[in-house]
Enzyme design. Sequence first.
Site, PDB file in Angstrom:
ATOM      1  N   ARG A  84      -4.754   0.313  -7.317  1.00 35.95           N
ATOM      2  CA  ARG A  84      -3.577   0.989  -6.772  1.00 35.95           C
ATOM      3  C   ARG A  84      -3.088   2.096  -7.696  1.00 35.95           C
ATOM      4  O   ARG A  84      -2.449   3.045  -7.264  1.00 35.95           O
ATOM      5  CB  ARG A  84      -2.425  -0.014  -6.574  1.00 35.95           C
ATOM      6  CG  ARG A  84      -2.703  -1.083  -5.539  1.00 35.95           C
ATOM      7  CD  ARG A  84      -1.415  -1.788  -5.172  1.00 35.95           C
ATOM      8  NE  ARG A  84      -1.618  -3.078  -4.536  1.00 35.95           N
ATOM      9  CZ  ARG A  84      -1.839  -3.265  -3.234  1.00 35.95           C
ATOM     10  NH1 ARG A  84      -1.914  -2.237  -2.420  1.00 35.95           N
ATOM     11  NH2 ARG A  84      -2.001  -4.476  -2.745  1.00 35.95           N
ATOM     12  N   VAL A 121     -11.240   3.137   1.386  1.00 38.72           N
ATOM     13  CA  VAL A 121     -10.770   3.936   0.257  1.00 38.72           C
ATOM     14  C   VAL A 121      -9.763   3.150  -0.589  1.00 38.72           C
ATOM     15  O   VAL A 121      -9.120   2.224  -0.109  1.00 38.72           O
ATOM     16  CB  VAL A 121     -10.123   5.264   0.729  1.00 38.72           C
ATOM     17  CG1 VAL A 121     -11.173   6.171   1.369  1.00 38.72           C
ATOM     18  CG2 VAL A 121      -8.969   5.012   1.696  1.00 38.72           C
ATOM     19  N   ASP A 131      -5.374   2.654  10.413  1.00 40.92           N
ATOM     20  CA  ASP A 131      -6.784   2.307  10.648  1.00 40.92           C
ATOM     21  C   ASP A 131      -6.918   1.740  12.061  1.00 40.92           C
ATOM     22  O   ASP A 131      -6.994   2.500  13.023  1.00 40.92           O
ATOM     23  CB  ASP A 131      -7.232   1.333   9.553  1.00 40.92           C
ATOM     24  CG  ASP A 131      -8.695   0.965   9.639  1.00 40.92           C
ATOM     25  OD1 ASP A 131      -9.434   1.612  10.405  1.00 40.92           O
ATOM     26  OD2 ASP A 131      -9.129   0.031   8.939  1.00 40.92           O
ATOM     27  N   ASP A 153       0.510   3.560   4.103  1.00 39.89           N
ATOM     28  CA  ASP A 153      -0.523   4.284   3.375  1.00 39.89           C
ATOM     29  C   ASP A 153      -1.576   4.858   4.315  1.00 39.89           C
ATOM     30  O   ASP A 153      -1.971   6.001   4.196  1.00 39.89           O
ATOM     31  CB  ASP A 153      -1.167   3.366   2.305  1.00 39.89           C
ATOM     32  CG  ASP A 153      -1.614   2.017   2.864  1.00 39.89           C
ATOM     33  OD1 ASP A 153      -1.452   1.765   4.081  1.00 39.89           O
ATOM     34  OD2 ASP A 153      -2.126   1.197   2.083  1.00 39.89           O
ATOM     35  N   GLY A 196       0.784  -1.233   0.000  1.00 43.58           N
ATOM     36  CA  GLY A 196       0.000   0.000   0.000  1.00 43.58           C
ATOM     37  C   GLY A 196       0.815   1.282   0.000  1.00 43.58           C
ATOM     38  O   GLY A 196       0.405   2.292  -0.553  1.00 43.58           O
ATOM     39  N   LYS A 209      -7.534   7.159   9.556  1.00 40.76           N
ATOM     40  CA  LYS A 209      -8.996   7.034   9.653  1.00 40.76           C
ATOM     41  C   LYS A 209      -9.469   7.477  11.013  1.00 40.76           C
ATOM     42  O   LYS A 209      -8.860   7.140  12.034  1.00 40.76           O
ATOM     43  CB  LYS A 209      -9.409   5.577   9.436  1.00 40.76           C
ATOM     44  CG  LYS A 209      -9.836   5.312   8.027  1.00 40.76           C
ATOM     45  CD  LYS A 209     -10.508   3.966   7.913  1.00 40.76           C
ATOM     46  CE  LYS A 209     -10.385   3.488   6.483  1.00 40.76           C
ATOM     47  NZ  LYS A 209     -10.866   2.113   6.338  1.00 40.76           N
ATOM     48  N   ASP A 229      -5.449  -0.610  -2.310  1.00 38.79           N
ATOM     49  CA  ASP A 229      -6.150  -1.537  -3.204  1.00 38.79           C
ATOM     50  C   ASP A 229      -7.458  -2.036  -2.633  1.00 38.79           C
ATOM     51  O   ASP A 229      -7.725  -1.939  -1.436  1.00 38.79           O
ATOM     52  CB  ASP A 229      -5.269  -2.768  -3.452  1.00 38.79           C
ATOM     53  CG  ASP A 229      -5.228  -3.687  -2.228  1.00 38.79           C
ATOM     54  OD1 ASP A 229      -4.886  -3.189  -1.132  1.00 38.79           O
ATOM     55  OD2 ASP A 229      -5.558  -4.874  -2.354  1.00 38.79           O
TER      56      ASP A 229
HETATM   57  P1  5GP Z   1      -4.446  -1.206  10.453  1.00 41.76           P
HETATM   58  O1  5GP Z   1      -3.471  -2.320  10.733  1.00 41.76           O
HETATM   59  O2  5GP Z   1      -4.092   0.132  11.046  1.00 41.76           O
HETATM   60  O3  5GP Z   1      -5.884  -1.610  10.734  1.00 41.76           O
HETATM   61  O4  5GP Z   1      -4.523  -1.004   8.905  1.00 41.76           O
HETATM   62  C1  5GP Z   1      -3.472  -0.655   8.194  1.00 41.76           C
HETATM   63  C2  5GP Z   1      -3.464  -1.377   6.883  1.00 41.76           C
HETATM   64  O5  5GP Z   1      -4.769  -1.824   6.465  1.00 41.76           O
HETATM   65  C3  5GP Z   1      -2.983  -0.416   5.848  1.00 41.76           C
HETATM   66  O6  5GP Z   1      -1.613  -0.613   5.644  1.00 41.76           O
HETATM   67  C4  5GP Z   1      -3.793  -0.789   4.638  1.00 41.76           C
HETATM   68  O7  5GP Z   1      -3.051  -1.741   3.911  1.00 41.76           O
HETATM   69  C5  5GP Z   1      -5.031  -1.435   5.155  1.00 41.76           C
HETATM   70  N1  5GP Z   1      -6.173  -0.504   5.135  1.00 41.76           N
HETATM   71  C6  5GP Z   1      -6.765   0.100   6.197  1.00 41.76           C
HETATM   72  N2  5GP Z   1      -7.801   0.874   5.802  1.00 41.76           N
HETATM   73  C7  5GP Z   1      -7.857   0.757   4.460  1.00 41.76           C
HETATM   74  C8  5GP Z   1      -8.729   1.326   3.460  1.00 41.76           C
HETATM   75  O8  5GP Z   1      -9.658   2.113   3.691  1.00 41.76           O
HETATM   76  N3  5GP Z   1      -8.481   0.961   2.174  1.00 41.76           N
HETATM   77  C9  5GP Z   1      -7.486   0.093   1.838  1.00 41.76           C
HETATM   78  N4  5GP Z   1      -7.348  -0.175   0.551  1.00 41.76           N
HETATM   79  N5  5GP Z   1      -6.653  -0.444   2.743  1.00 41.76           N
HETATM   80  C10 5GP Z   1      -6.849  -0.116   4.044  1.00 41.76           C
HETATM   81 MG    MG Z   2      -0.888  -2.058   4.342  1.00 42.12          MG
END
Ligand code: 5GP
Ligand code: MG
Length: 193
Positions: A176, A164, A114, A111, A55, A142, A170
């Site tokens: 992407r 998104v 979340d 990227d 990402g 987010k 993706d």
């Molecule tokens: P976390 O581990 O903080 O939940 O999420 C981080 C990873 O989840 C990011 O590196 C990304 O790859 C993926 N991710 C989180 N939210 C989104 C989103 O809205 N869209 C996409 N395409 N990937 C997301």
């Molecule tokens: Mg990621």
Amino acid sequence: MFPEIDRVLITREEIAARVRDLGERLSADLSRDLEADGHHPHDEDRVVLVPIMTGALVFVADLIRTLPVKLRLEVLGVSSYPGQTVRSKGARLKNELPSVLSGKHVVVIDDILDSGRTLALVQGIIGEQRPASLRTCVLLSKDVERAAVVSADYQGFEIPDEFVVGYGLDYDGYYRNLPEIAVLKPAALDGPF
Ligand code: 5GP
Ligand code: MG
């Protein structure tokens, strides 16, 4: 660019301007740290950027070209969204980190922040190597409650809790190459969530 796009959240011009801002702040902060160590921004073997694949690919490609600092890239693969899904399933490392980060100024690039599981995992693993400094930089953050207590030192945009795509992000491996950050039409998200 793709008929499945519902709307654009962030345009390519907005992204470009923000990436330049982030790059300026990051290089100022890194330069200050290097000077404090008695080093120059062009000294070798001091700064390592760790983009989280896949990402962060597009973001890091643009960001590094704003950094007038001598640096290396060490990519790290973390998977959290296998296939057609828009919910994080927990973070898992896909490759080993090269054990060369102790004493270096390390910047983890992702990227989007979340749940926070990805950054928490990577910060923990890199922190064990005792880098001289450890920073985190994300393009998007987010507006959600995090599952892991973590924050980014540099953040491009805060976005609402929507899935998104684009600019490296993706859905099931696609989109992407979209130059904007966008939301897909609900009908395009046809995976088993
Ligand atoms: P976390 O581990 O903080 O939940 O999420 C981080 C990873 O989840 C990011 O590196 C990304 O790859 C993926 N991710 C989180 N939210 C989104 C989103 O809205 N869209 C996409 N395409 N990937 C997301
Ligand atoms: Mg990621």
